[in-house]
Design a protein around this motif. Sequence first.
Motif, PDB file in Angstrom:
ATOM      1  N   ALA A   1       0.776  -1.287  -0.134  1.00 14.39           N
ATOM      2  CA  ALA A   1       0.132  -0.072   0.064  1.00 14.39           C
ATOM      3  C   ALA A   1       0.625   1.185  -0.046  1.00 14.39           C
ATOM      4  N   LEU A   2       2.005   1.243  -0.097  1.00 11.15           N
ATOM      5  CA  LEU A   2       2.844   2.281   0.240  1.00 11.15           C
ATOM      6  C   LEU A   2       3.283   2.887  -1.102  1.00 11.15           C
ATOM      7  N   PRO A   3       3.321   4.290  -1.272  1.00 10.95           N
ATOM      8  CA  PRO A   3       3.666   4.911  -2.582  1.00 10.95           C
ATOM      9  C   PRO A   3       5.268   5.083  -2.457  1.00 10.95           C
ATOM     10  N   LYS A   4       5.828   5.540  -3.503  1.00  8.02           N
ATOM     11  CA  LYS A   4       7.275   6.053  -3.638  1.00  8.02           C
ATOM     12  C   LYS A   4       7.188   7.473  -3.535  1.00  8.02           C
ATOM     13  N   LEU A   5       7.991   8.028  -2.961  1.00  6.85           N
ATOM     14  CA  LEU A   5       8.177   9.353  -2.820  1.00  6.85           C
ATOM     15  C   LEU A   5       9.228   9.998  -3.605  1.00  6.85           C
ATOM     16  N   THR A   6       8.843  11.362  -4.323  1.00  2.00           N
ATOM     17  CA  THR A   6       9.876  11.846  -4.974  1.00  2.00           C
ATOM     18  C   THR A   6      10.193  12.938  -4.526  1.00  2.00           C
TER      19      THR A   6
END
Length: 1129
Positions: free
Chosen positions: A787-792
Amino acid sequence: MCALSMDQCWYHGNITRSKAEDLLSKVGKDGSFLVRASESIPSAYALCVLYQNCVYTYRILPNKENKLIVQASEGVPVKYFDNLDELIEFYKKENMGLVWHLKYAVQREEEEAADEPEEDVDPVPTPPILPPRPFMVAPPTSEMKEVLPLNENSRVAEVSKLSLSETLLQRLQYQDTSSVSEEHLKFIQDYLRVHITSDFEMVQTGSSSLPQLKKLLTVLCKELFSEASRTLPSLESIQKVFDQQLPPGIHQRSQLLGEASPVNVVLKLNQLISLLSSVEEKVKTLLIEGPDSTHRRSLIPPVTFEVKADSLGISLKTHLKVDVEMGKLIIKKAKDGPEDKFYNHKKILQLIKSQKFPNKLVIVLETEREKTQRKEYVFTDSKKREGFCQLLQQMKNKHSEQPEPDMITIFIGTWNMGAAPAPKKITSWFLSKGQGKTRDDTADYIPHDIYVIGTQEDPQGEKEWLEVLRQSLQEITSISFKVIAIHTLWNIRIVVLAKPEHENRISHICTNNVKTGIANTLGNKGAVGVSFMFNGTSLGFVNSHLTSGSEKKYRRNQNYMNILRFLTLGDKKLSPFNITHRFTHLFWLGDLNYRVELPPTEAENIIQRIRQQQYPELLGFDQLLMEKKDQKVFLQFEEEEITFAPTYRFERGTREKYAYTKQKATGMKYNLPSWCDRVLWKSYPMVHVVCQSYGCTSDIMTSDHSPVFATFEVGVTSQFVSKNDSKYTESQGQIEFLRCCATLKTKSQTKFYIEFHSSCLESFVKSQEGENEDWNEGELVVNFIEALPKLTPIISDPEYLLDQHILVSIKSSDSDESYGEGCIALGIEATESLVPFHTVLTHHGERTGVFQGEIKLQTSQGKQREKLYDFVKTERDETIGQKPKGISSLDPAKEWEQPIRKSKSTHLMAKEAAAVARFRGNASSSPDKEGKDDMLRPADLGKGVAEPLLQEEGQQKPEMFDNPLYGTMSSKGKGASKKEQDYPTALRKEHPVIPNHGFLLTKPQDADGSKSSNKQLSPSFWVPTPRSRSYTSCSQSEEKTMSEKAQGKQKPPASLENPAPLKKPVKPSRSEVGPSNQGQFSKPPLPSKSRAVLDMQSTKGRDYRESSELPHQGKHRTEEGPLGRTATP
């Protein structure tokens, strides 16, 4: 607006979510319910219902017509209600969309009695603070004598019928105007007769402008303004002659031209007053000290230190002269003799402080062939060493080629003025002179970058107090400090001053206050706060005055929680987070009013202990330390060790006598000597912060409180500017969280998601819902796998990104309320690989769980440059000798510290071992003896590294015992040692004896008790406590406590817990002596360590300079590795 029946028993107002859950659990019946204010939406409510021992929360939202609706189950028709009473009655019916119908209303808890008026304040006459009166335009006679009926005074009745102009003209006639010029009198009469009508109409329309009055004042002051403009340059010229360093901004002010408006006139007059009041003193100073004195005072003069140097095994006296302005370190054999050798600031690579010996320092120098040389010096005391390090750090900062600072120093002062004006001289406060951990005289010339002064019961006006502060700082620094902010709530005030050079670095200034007085509506108690950005670093400061009275500690705890919840400072985008997570560095100061919790019968014994400087015994009963240890207040905050006398309650005019009794109508009132005035701080994980001083003054005696000071060295970041834009577009950075789980302390049954916030992100990022794994006894495990997004990040340069932090908030899907917040540092160095992290979650000042997992950081090419604050490091002397093996599994709480301790080369270890042996001055200098010492360091102590132990009983190290930083702690030989051995006996009894306090201070301590205490507590003397570093804002012992609780482990007895007041390891914490470790201590007890030795093992402010890596090696922090900075979950 919807009608709200506030008298309904089920409405609980602003109670926290966790408190609501506790109240429902106490009832324990299906259908138990209450309504509270929503934490996520200001105008909404939350309906909490208990069903099968789980709490379900439903948001109650108002629509545009202020009708109330409940977010119930899907498929249930939306129902609108006019008020909460109607809503509650409807949902008492079955099958209306809730998990269970409302059946048992949970009663509001009875509120604690409101604060009584202060009983412990001396009757210093001060005018009462009145609320502002409404502006009355007509009839003006109501101001003159409104208490008289009109028929009782014919004159009043007659005047009341006059117009506004006539009334004012009549008042003018009654005055003596013989000294007023005819021209000016005519202007005044014209205004009262004609032009005031125009101003009156302006006021009636709501305008605050009075254009006609301004014209009148401009005409009247025309000659005054002209004369002031003509006189001011003359006075400035005189000041320039006698003061080579004119305060910044004075030149621009003197060029001010324009009309004689009231604002300009006031500005001119203020300049005249300032110049006239200062020029005489400057001339007098110059005539006494000479024509160069004022310029010299604005600079840091050369300072010489007498030290002992080790040369071929012989201790030789030598002198180190520090010239900050010239950037040189000069080595001389004689103080007034010729220079033997000097080193440019670029050749001084690093200062390495010994932790074991508080007056020993190693200076790493660069030689001609670009090699390094280590020179070891022993100073006369630890304060001299600190002064030397501060001067060398100032030299490095001053001559640095970096355009922006990596570190600044901050002075924090708090003083309850006792409703009395300050004395004429308060400079000792800003110089950190008095009792406790004080500043050395050699550092007097080093000004701090920021001064934060908090006062309580302050009777002075803001302008008056500002003038006192600025003049005092001008006197000791010759700098005219810039006022950044000032904010006052009744008599609680905070002032922030900064060096003029930092004015453009400070932005986003915010002030706010919270009232916690009677019914939380009066400002006699409460807090004021200031926050701002210093380049890229957020700073927050809170000055609070909490409820007084020894018996009201729970009310003080509630004051703290209210301030935490409702004080609004910092970035408004961080709405899920309170002030403890909004700032890189947060400082909390003030009269917190926590007392020494002992019965009045112990008053004289307490004073006797204070005279003998036996503070640790009294600090065992300090309410703040006890409440903090129990995690009830100031969770994750730090406080420097207290080594000064209680700051309250003194007899005014002296610091020799405590006035602890006061006769009241109800009987004798006791105010036992207590540490009411405190400074605490909380910083983000892995940031640099060191408390350099913490104490109180001894010469400011106008109040019954002594002023308290604390100074800090803190790391700051710059507003990052890319050096090569193309590099960042080619290599985009990324922050990835993997295999994360949150363990939440909650009884709610709902789904959860995560919000990620950071200044390195364009905006906050929201995850998908996690999967609830299990729920057991109030703890819920939520897994976030896919469920975790990749952060930019907005910038991928490691120099920027490794200084950043990610704030996480675990939120419920049903109400969008946060169940816990934490902070994760990105300074993990090991990019492109998975690194475990672990952070404690808190909410509204309470611990609510743990968030852990793995993080992967991808940055652009490059590395983080060496920071200026890495110039001074602390080296643990235990690196001498063999490093214990197989210890990390015994104490995971310290596992992160291991990689920083790199093995030294053999010749360096031998050299340092010989130096230590020579310093001890006894038989231990032989290799055999050194080997025996190594054998005494057991590898199974559960620590990252075992520290060298004390010598055997009977050996003396007088140079190390007398540490002037904390005063003389030993007297002669074994007598002092015996006294020190008695400390644990008293401290071991700290909590159990509170119901029967008498015997702690009155019962003599016998030798048997001392022996038994040594026997019981010997492990604490074997196990050193490394300095608490900026690895995470949560303590590892807290994490272990939670894991033990989850596994159902029995809590160790109180005698084995770390005592509340001490950061010294007098008693081991749970992480040091747990059930798995207790059986390992089978060796006989060692002799008790003296205060000086314990000081070396104390947990100080988080100093991120302890690695022995040197800057010229080009391996800044990389050797620490990812696993070294984060605990394995």
